[in-house]
Design a protein around this motif. Structure first.
Motif, PDB file in Angstrom:
ATOM      1  N   MET A   1       0.085 -10.038  -5.055  1.00 10.31           N
ATOM      2  CA  MET A   1      -1.020  -9.763  -4.136  1.00 10.31           C
ATOM      3  C   MET A   1      -0.595  -8.815  -3.021  1.00 10.31           C
ATOM      4  O   MET A   1      -1.339  -7.927  -2.619  1.00 10.31           O
ATOM      5  N   LYS A   2       0.634  -9.014  -2.515  1.00  8.58           N
ATOM      6  CA  LYS A   2       1.116  -8.119  -1.452  1.00  8.58           C
ATOM      7  C   LYS A   2       1.197  -6.677  -1.940  1.00  8.58           C
ATOM      8  O   LYS A   2       0.847  -5.735  -1.228  1.00  8.58           O
ATOM      9  N   ILE A   3       1.680  -6.530  -3.190  1.00  3.28           N
ATOM     10  CA  ILE A   3       1.799  -5.168  -3.750  1.00  3.28           C
ATOM     11  C   ILE A   3       0.415  -4.543  -3.920  1.00  3.28           C
ATOM     12  O   ILE A   3       0.180  -3.377  -3.575  1.00  3.28           O
ATOM     13  N   ILE A   5      -2.425  -5.293  -2.342  1.00  2.00           N
ATOM     14  CA  ILE A   5      -3.015  -5.004  -1.017  1.00  2.00           C
ATOM     15  C   ILE A   5      -2.392  -3.738  -0.418  1.00  2.00           C
ATOM     16  O   ILE A   5      -3.085  -2.882   0.134  1.00  2.00           O
ATOM     17  N   SER A   6      -1.074  -3.589  -0.558  1.00  2.00           N
ATOM     18  CA  SER A   6      -0.391  -2.406  -0.013  1.00  2.00           C
ATOM     19  C   SER A   6      -0.892  -1.121  -0.692  1.00  2.00           C
ATOM     20  O   SER A   6      -1.132  -0.100  -0.044  1.00  2.00           O
ATOM     21  N   VAL A   7      -1.045  -1.188  -2.020  1.00  2.00           N
ATOM     22  CA  VAL A   7      -1.516  -0.006  -2.768  1.00  2.00           C
ATOM     23  C   VAL A   7      -2.933   0.364  -2.358  1.00  2.00           C
ATOM     24  O   VAL A   7      -3.266   1.534  -2.151  1.00  2.00           O
ATOM     25  N   VAL A   8      -3.811  -0.663  -2.234  1.00  2.00           N
ATOM     26  CA  VAL A   8      -5.201  -0.414  -1.845  1.00  2.00           C
ATOM     27  C   VAL A   8      -5.267   0.220  -0.463  1.00  2.00           C
ATOM     28  O   VAL A   8      -5.997   1.196  -0.225  1.00  2.00           O
ATOM     29  N   ILE A   9      -4.503  -0.354   0.496  1.00  2.00           N
ATOM     30  CA  ILE A   9      -4.498   0.179   1.864  1.00  2.00           C
ATOM     31  C   ILE A   9      -3.989   1.621   1.883  1.00  2.00           C
ATOM     32  O   ILE A   9      -4.562   2.507   2.533  1.00  2.00           O
ATOM     33  N   LEU A  10      -2.927   1.892   1.131  1.00  2.00           N
ATOM     34  CA  LEU A  10      -2.359   3.236   1.077  1.00  2.00           C
ATOM     35  C   LEU A  10      -3.360   4.227   0.484  1.00  2.00           C
ATOM     36  O   LEU A  10      -3.527   5.353   0.972  1.00  2.00           O
ATOM     37  N   THR A  11      -4.058   3.776  -0.567  1.00  2.46           N
ATOM     38  CA  THR A  11      -5.058   4.637  -1.199  1.00  2.46           C
ATOM     39  C   THR A  11      -6.186   4.967  -0.229  1.00  2.46           C
ATOM     40  O   THR A  11      -6.647   6.114  -0.126  1.00  2.46           O
ATOM     41  N   ILE A  12      -6.646   3.945   0.499  1.00  2.00           N
ATOM     42  CA  ILE A  12      -7.730   4.168   1.476  1.00  2.00           C
ATOM     43  C   ILE A  12      -7.295   5.139   2.557  1.00  2.00           C
ATOM     44  O   ILE A  12      -8.044   6.041   2.947  1.00  2.00           O
ATOM     45  N   VAL A  13      -6.052   4.959   3.048  1.00  2.00           N
ATOM     46  CA  VAL A  13      -5.533   5.857   4.079  1.00  2.00           C
ATOM     47  C   VAL A  13      -5.467   7.290   3.563  1.00  2.00           C
ATOM     48  O   VAL A  13      -5.846   8.246   4.254  1.00  2.00           O
TER      49      VAL A  13
END
Length: 373
Positions: A1-3, A5-13
């Motif tokens: 889940m951490k991975i 969430i990190s990928v989603v946040i990075l993609t949004i940024v």
């Protein structure tokens, strides 16, 4: 889940950053690129009715010239009160419609101070529902070079030496632009004195591009001289033998005009029969007997100009000194006629280009002005 969430946040940024970058890139100040207008975007558009009214119904009183493919009228636009020239194409004449298209294609892509400026085009139908094509140009109040070289009225006296040199230099500048400075080189194909027009300041403008040709790579591989009519006396001899159109063809026409400007003889004069030509006439007199073939109006205009300067109360110091009119003309004719002979040489390879012509004529004019001080 951490991975995840990190990928989603990075993609949004990353996505947001891209949108922000694109937003500011779109709003950045830009240099406006120069774009030549098409004939659909000319400064103003005129209807057939407006042209009809502006020329008083295309009346003879407004007629200023007749060409191969149509007639030219003086017009006063009602809204702006601007004086313009309207070239109406005679579409019953074979080749007139093609000439209209050629002028539109040529003039919409070129701009030079020594070319006639086109204001707009009109392609419509007249009151009888016949096809109507016309071009609207800036008006040239001093008419054509032909009228000044061969005056038909007492109102036009002639041109002095410097005026003729100025016109020769300006026509050479227009041709140099067409031949070397356009994205695709353009050959005028119908250069003659009646197609050189003079504005209120006696500045020369080359007009009538109905026979102009673009020297594209495609045309260089084909004979493009087929169908060219031109004008007798100014058409280079190689065109009659099916040789391709080239800038050296315009050089020939220019050379004939230059000889005509300083001898006063038209290439279609009655004296040039049985194979004789203006080129041969000038060549036989160069350099010793040039004063015998010089245009008599040259001497008349030079004397009147000199008398005016001597009688003027505001004459500049030293302007009364210097060489006399006859000597000045004699010294100038040698290089001028030599240039004309080179350009009108029957062999295309022996002709000067317009770059060389302009440079040499500038030297001649500067020498005259320097000696006249």
């Amino acid at each position: 889940m951490k991975i995840i969430i990190s990928v989603v946040i990075l993609t949004i940024v990353v996505v947001i950053s891209c949108f922000v970058g694109i937003f500011f890139w779109m709003r950045r100040p830009r240099k406006r690129a120069f774009a030549e207008p098409s004939h659909n975007d000319w400064q103003f558009r005129l209807s057939y009715l407006e042209l009809f009214r502006s020329t008083n119904g295309f009346s003879l009183d407004n007629l200023v010239g007749i060409g191969s493919f149509g007639s030219v009228y003086k017009a006063v636009l009602r809204e702006s009160e601007e004086v313009v020239a309207v070239k109406v194409f005679n579409l019953q004449q074979r080749g007139a419609s093609k000439s209209f298209t050629a002028e539109c294609e040529t003039l919409k892509n070129i701009r030079h101070r020594n070319l006639v400026k086109i204001l707009t085009a009109c392609s419509s139908i007249d009151f009888e529902r016949n096809e109507f094509n016309a071009l609207v140009y800036e008006f040239m109040p001093n008419g054509s070079l032909d009228e000044w070289l061969h005056p038909r009225t007492e109102q036009i006296k002639g041109l002095d030496l410097i005026q003729r040199l100025n016109i020769a230099i300006e026509v050479a500048a227009a041709l140099e632009y067409l031949h070397f400075d356009c994205e695709t080189p353009i050959v005028h194909c119908d250069l003659k004195p009646s197609n050189v027009l003079l504005d209120k300041d006696m500045t020369a403008h080359v007009g009538d591009f109905g026979l102009a040709r673009f020297l594209s790579e495609r045309s260089n591989n084909q004979s493009t001289s087929i169908g060219i009519k031109g004008s007798i006396g100014y058409v280079p001899p190689e065109y009659g033998m099916g040789v391709q159109v080239s800038i050296l063809g315009d050089a020939f026409s220019y050379g004939v005009i230059l000889l005509e400007m300083f001898t006063g003889k038209s290439p279609i004069d009655d004296m040039f029969k049985d194979g004789r030509s203006l080129h041969e006439y000038a060549a036989a007199a160069w350099p010793e007997r040039l004063m015998e073939i010089a245009d008599p109006l040259l001497f008349l205009e030079e004397e009147e100009t000199r008398n005016y300067r001597e009688e003027s109360p505001i004459v500049h110091e030293g302007s009364r000194s210097g060489i006399n009119a006859g000597q000045k003309i004699r010294e100038s004719l040698v290089p001028i006629i030599q240039i004309g002979l080179s350009c009108s040489n029957p062999s295309p390879r022996a002709r000067m280009t317009m770059k060389d012509v302009g440079n040499k004529l500038h030297v001649v004019r500067d020498s005259i002005l320097r000696k006249s001080k």
